[in-house]
Design a protein around this motif. Sequence first.
Motif, PDB file in Angstrom:
ATOM      1  N   UNK A 310       0.853  -1.152   0.323  1.00  0.00           N
ATOM      2  CA  UNK A 310      -0.099  -0.084  -0.083  1.00  0.00           C
ATOM      3  C   UNK A 310       0.823   1.241   0.032  1.00  0.00           C
ATOM      4  N   UNK A 311       1.698   1.288   0.891  1.00  0.00           N
ATOM      5  CA  UNK A 311       2.695   2.210   0.848  1.00  0.00           C
ATOM      6  C   UNK A 311       4.141   2.078   0.538  1.00  0.00           C
ATOM      7  N   UNK A 312       4.839   1.145   0.960  1.00  0.00           N
ATOM      8  CA  UNK A 312       6.181   0.723   0.542  1.00  0.00           C
ATOM      9  C   UNK A 312       5.893  -0.414  -0.392  1.00  0.00           C
ATOM     10  N   UNK A 313       6.712  -0.369  -1.580  1.00  0.00           N
ATOM     11  CA  UNK A 313       6.540  -1.352  -2.556  1.00  0.00           C
ATOM     12  C   UNK A 313       7.227  -2.542  -1.835  1.00  0.00           C
ATOM     13  N   UNK A 314       6.439  -3.671  -2.274  1.00  0.00           N
ATOM     14  CA  UNK A 314       6.897  -5.033  -1.915  1.00  0.00           C
ATOM     15  C   UNK A 314       8.360  -5.214  -2.257  1.00  0.00           C
ATOM     16  N   UNK A 315       8.569  -4.826  -3.651  1.00  0.00           N
ATOM     17  CA  UNK A 315       9.957  -5.300  -4.085  1.00  0.00           C
ATOM     18  C   UNK A 315      11.250  -4.735  -3.498  1.00  0.00           C
ATOM     19  N   UNK A 316      10.749  -3.510  -2.711  1.00  0.00           N
ATOM     20  CA  UNK A 316      11.833  -3.109  -1.856  1.00  0.00           C
ATOM     21  C   UNK A 316      11.914  -3.440  -0.381  1.00  0.00           C
ATOM     22  N   UNK A 317      11.372  -4.726  -0.066  1.00  0.00           N
ATOM     23  CA  UNK A 317      11.244  -4.943   1.044  1.00  0.00           C
ATOM     24  C   UNK A 317      12.543  -6.173   1.269  1.00  0.00           C
ATOM     25  N   UNK A 318      13.007  -6.666   2.514  1.00  0.00           N
ATOM     26  CA  UNK A 318      13.841  -7.854   2.877  1.00  0.00           C
ATOM     27  C   UNK A 318      13.079  -8.993   2.350  1.00  0.00           C
ATOM     28  N   UNK A 319      14.134  -9.877   1.628  1.00  0.00           N
ATOM     29  CA  UNK A 319      13.426 -10.971   1.066  1.00  0.00           C
ATOM     30  C   UNK A 319      12.336 -11.775   2.192  1.00  0.00           C
ATOM     31  N   UNK A 320      12.545 -12.001   3.485  1.00  0.00           N
ATOM     32  CA  UNK A 320      11.738 -12.403   4.228  1.00  0.00           C
ATOM     33  C   UNK A 320      10.301 -11.890   4.488  1.00  0.00           C
ATOM     34  N   UNK A 321      10.356 -10.526   4.328  1.00  0.00           N
ATOM     35  CA  UNK A 321       9.048  -9.847   4.248  1.00  0.00           C
ATOM     36  C   UNK A 321       8.369 -10.004   2.823  1.00  0.00           C
ATOM     37  N   UNK A 322       9.318  -9.948   1.925  1.00  0.00           N
ATOM     38  CA  UNK A 322       8.446 -10.492   0.486  1.00  0.00           C
ATOM     39  C   UNK A 322       7.772 -11.861   0.450  1.00  0.00           C
ATOM     40  N   UNK A 323       8.239 -12.591   1.219  1.00  0.00           N
ATOM     41  CA  UNK A 323       7.499 -13.872   1.266  1.00  0.00           C
ATOM     42  C   UNK A 323       6.259 -13.801   2.026  1.00  0.00           C
ATOM     43  N   UNK A 324       6.390 -13.000   3.137  1.00  0.00           N
ATOM     44  CA  UNK A 324       5.210 -12.846   4.004  1.00  0.00           C
ATOM     45  C   UNK A 324       4.179 -12.068   3.245  1.00  0.00           C
ATOM     46  N   UNK A 325       4.651 -11.185   2.475  1.00  0.00           N
ATOM     47  CA  UNK A 325       3.716 -10.429   1.515  1.00  0.00           C
ATOM     48  C   UNK A 325       2.769 -11.366   0.636  1.00  0.00           C
ATOM     49  N   UNK A 326       3.325 -12.321   0.140  1.00  0.00           N
ATOM     50  CA  UNK A 326       2.706 -13.204  -0.578  1.00  0.00           C
ATOM     51  C   UNK A 326       1.517 -13.848  -0.012  1.00  0.00           C
ATOM     52  N   UNK A 327       1.578 -14.005   1.291  1.00  0.00           N
ATOM     53  CA  UNK A 327       0.374 -14.430   1.925  1.00  0.00           C
ATOM     54  C   UNK A 327      -0.824 -13.389   2.246  1.00  0.00           C
ATOM     55  N   UNK A 328      -0.569 -12.142   1.749  1.00  0.00           N
ATOM     56  CA  UNK A 328      -1.567 -11.228   2.209  1.00  0.00           C
ATOM     57  C   UNK A 328      -2.462 -10.811   1.067  1.00  0.00           C
ATOM     58  N   UNK A 329      -3.833 -11.263   1.162  1.00  0.00           N
ATOM     59  CA  UNK A 329      -4.606 -11.065   0.190  1.00  0.00           C
ATOM     60  C   UNK A 329      -4.876  -9.429  -0.293  1.00  0.00           C
ATOM     61  N   UNK A 330      -4.623  -8.554   0.735  1.00  0.00           N
ATOM     62  CA  UNK A 330      -4.570  -7.142   0.091  1.00  0.00           C
ATOM     63  C   UNK A 330      -3.653  -6.988  -0.751  1.00  0.00           C
ATOM     64  N   UNK A 331      -2.558  -7.420  -0.972  1.00  0.00           N
ATOM     65  CA  UNK A 331      -1.480  -7.298  -1.829  1.00  0.00           C
ATOM     66  C   UNK A 331      -1.933  -7.361  -3.223  1.00  0.00           C
ATOM     67  N   UNK A 332      -2.763  -8.945  -3.252  1.00  0.00           N
ATOM     68  CA  UNK A 332      -3.151  -9.003  -4.735  1.00  0.00           C
ATOM     69  C   UNK A 332      -4.418  -8.261  -5.227  1.00  0.00           C
TER      70      UNK A 332
END
Lengths: 377, 225
Positions: A310-332
């Motif tokens: 929503x605010x911080x682009x997923x691509x800029x997050x540390x790898x671990x958080x990118x994995x967590x982001x995959x489980x967040x429906x809001x992201x999709x």
Amino acid sequence: MLNRIRCLLIKELTQIRRDPRLFGILIMAPIIQLVVMGFATNTDIREIALAIRDNDRSFHSREYIRALAASGYFRVAALPGPVAGDARQLVAGRAGLVLVIPPGFGRQLVRRAPATVQALVDGADSNFGMQGVNYLNQATRLFSARFAREVAVDARLRGLALPAVAAETRVWYNPELTSRYYMVPALMGVLLLVTTMLVSSMALVKEREEGTMEQLIVTPLRPMEIILGKLLPFVVIGFAEVTLALPLMRLIFGVPLRGSVLLLYALSGVFLLTTLGLGLFVSTLVRTQQQAMLIAAFFVMMPFILLSGFIFPVENMPPAFQVVAQFIPLKYYLTIIRGIFLKGVGWHALWRDGLILLAWGVGILSLAALKFHKRLD
Amino acid sequence: MLARAGLAPALPLVTPAPRVWFNPELESARFLVPGLIGMLLMISSVVATALSIVREKERETIEQLMVSPLRSEELVLGKTLPYLLIGLATMALILLLGWQLFGVVVRGSWLLLGLATVLFLFAGLGLGVLISALTRSQQVAFQVAIIASLLPAIILSGLIFPIRNMPLPIQGLSLLVAPRYFIEILRGVILKDTAFVELWPNFAALLALGAAYNLLAAHKMKQGL
């Protein structure tokens, strides 16, 4: 079965009607928030406070200061008092940049020699600091170019050719507008999540806390039917919000809707499955409404908002958080809604996100139904 | 070519030599961690007390509280004080994490930091109690609490979007958002070692907001009595 659900629906709607405040808040609050927050979500940086210590006080230094002020990037103020106080401007946050023009600055320029000015940058706000330095460089380059031109004319008169390479920057789109176009549709997604999840996370636990759960249990309703009857009013509320938000985004913020409205509604419906399912799941986990609130706010909403892109682009997050982001429906959903609004993409580009959302929604709803069933026994 | 270039006079270019203070690598984590502290504390404090009184109303235990010799101010304080301690413990924990994970160290005065945290929690908890006193069902209280804390703390507080760039009416609205002042204090004290003289308006605003929320809540309770 349909008849049973209809009866439950009537009961739910009567309850909602009895609490008109809840209904008003459910529909109006997100819309008001969308407007207010939409104006606030602006990442463009303007008017950086620039404090200048002019130790030269020559014609050229004054010209330089005037050029900086005219650039439109800065709010320029001259520094009064002794030099010792300069640093405090940064510490106190009164200035984002402190520029020190050295003595002899004008003389250097008259002698056609390069001059250096010192810039102290408040780096505490990293974005602000970076932009400040960029703007300063840009404005200074413009100022220097004017001098270079004079020198070039001078040189041509003397029959000399100067190597003249000038970089011209052209801004292709208004960064302020793009940040708003990007943020406002996403804001609608966040508000949809917050409101629908709030109500559904309270749905079952409210009955439990008020002691009316037993009455529901002794009815011939099956768990899935109870869940459907509970959630359908909220689905209606969710769609009402989308319907109200669409013209507002267009009229107030001028956000273009380039894609298909039908697809937007369909995928919003799928997203509602996940938010309502999650809320309901929370509702089956807890014993009191306060627990439901804590879990919904801390373990769902906050991480969803911060990690969904929503605010911080997923691509800029540390790898671990990118994995967590995959489980967040809001992201999709954000990918979908931004895609439909800004790029006008269709089903062929979004089917993957849509399918993941659908799987999420069906999964969490079944889980909630299962959990609810166990509680009945 | 070179000879000709050598003949040309040097160009009188002005070059700025920037020196970045407080955060030389311009690392965004250092900027965001203090802001996130403000956001977390805001949500936890409002959520903690938002249901406190409305729950008693729904369960109809509020009458018992009313017939007790408690004054309404005492009732409000009693509802907030336990959470004040929890909030302070949360704060300490987050600072520890910020230091361990992101290398954010407190450069300024711990005393100022503590004072700001107490004032801020006082305001956040007071807002929660006020919401609780104004609403009639836990569901509505929950809605209002989230509306009043979650998104304003993220969007209107200056955590991510600079307040200076917002349209004026929104800037005016952000004056009511307690995290705005707290985040400013946190950034000043943690990153820059800013002194109280520079920050006192923020402290004053927090105190005023906290007093207003708590007094309004007490007043509302008294009406109920």
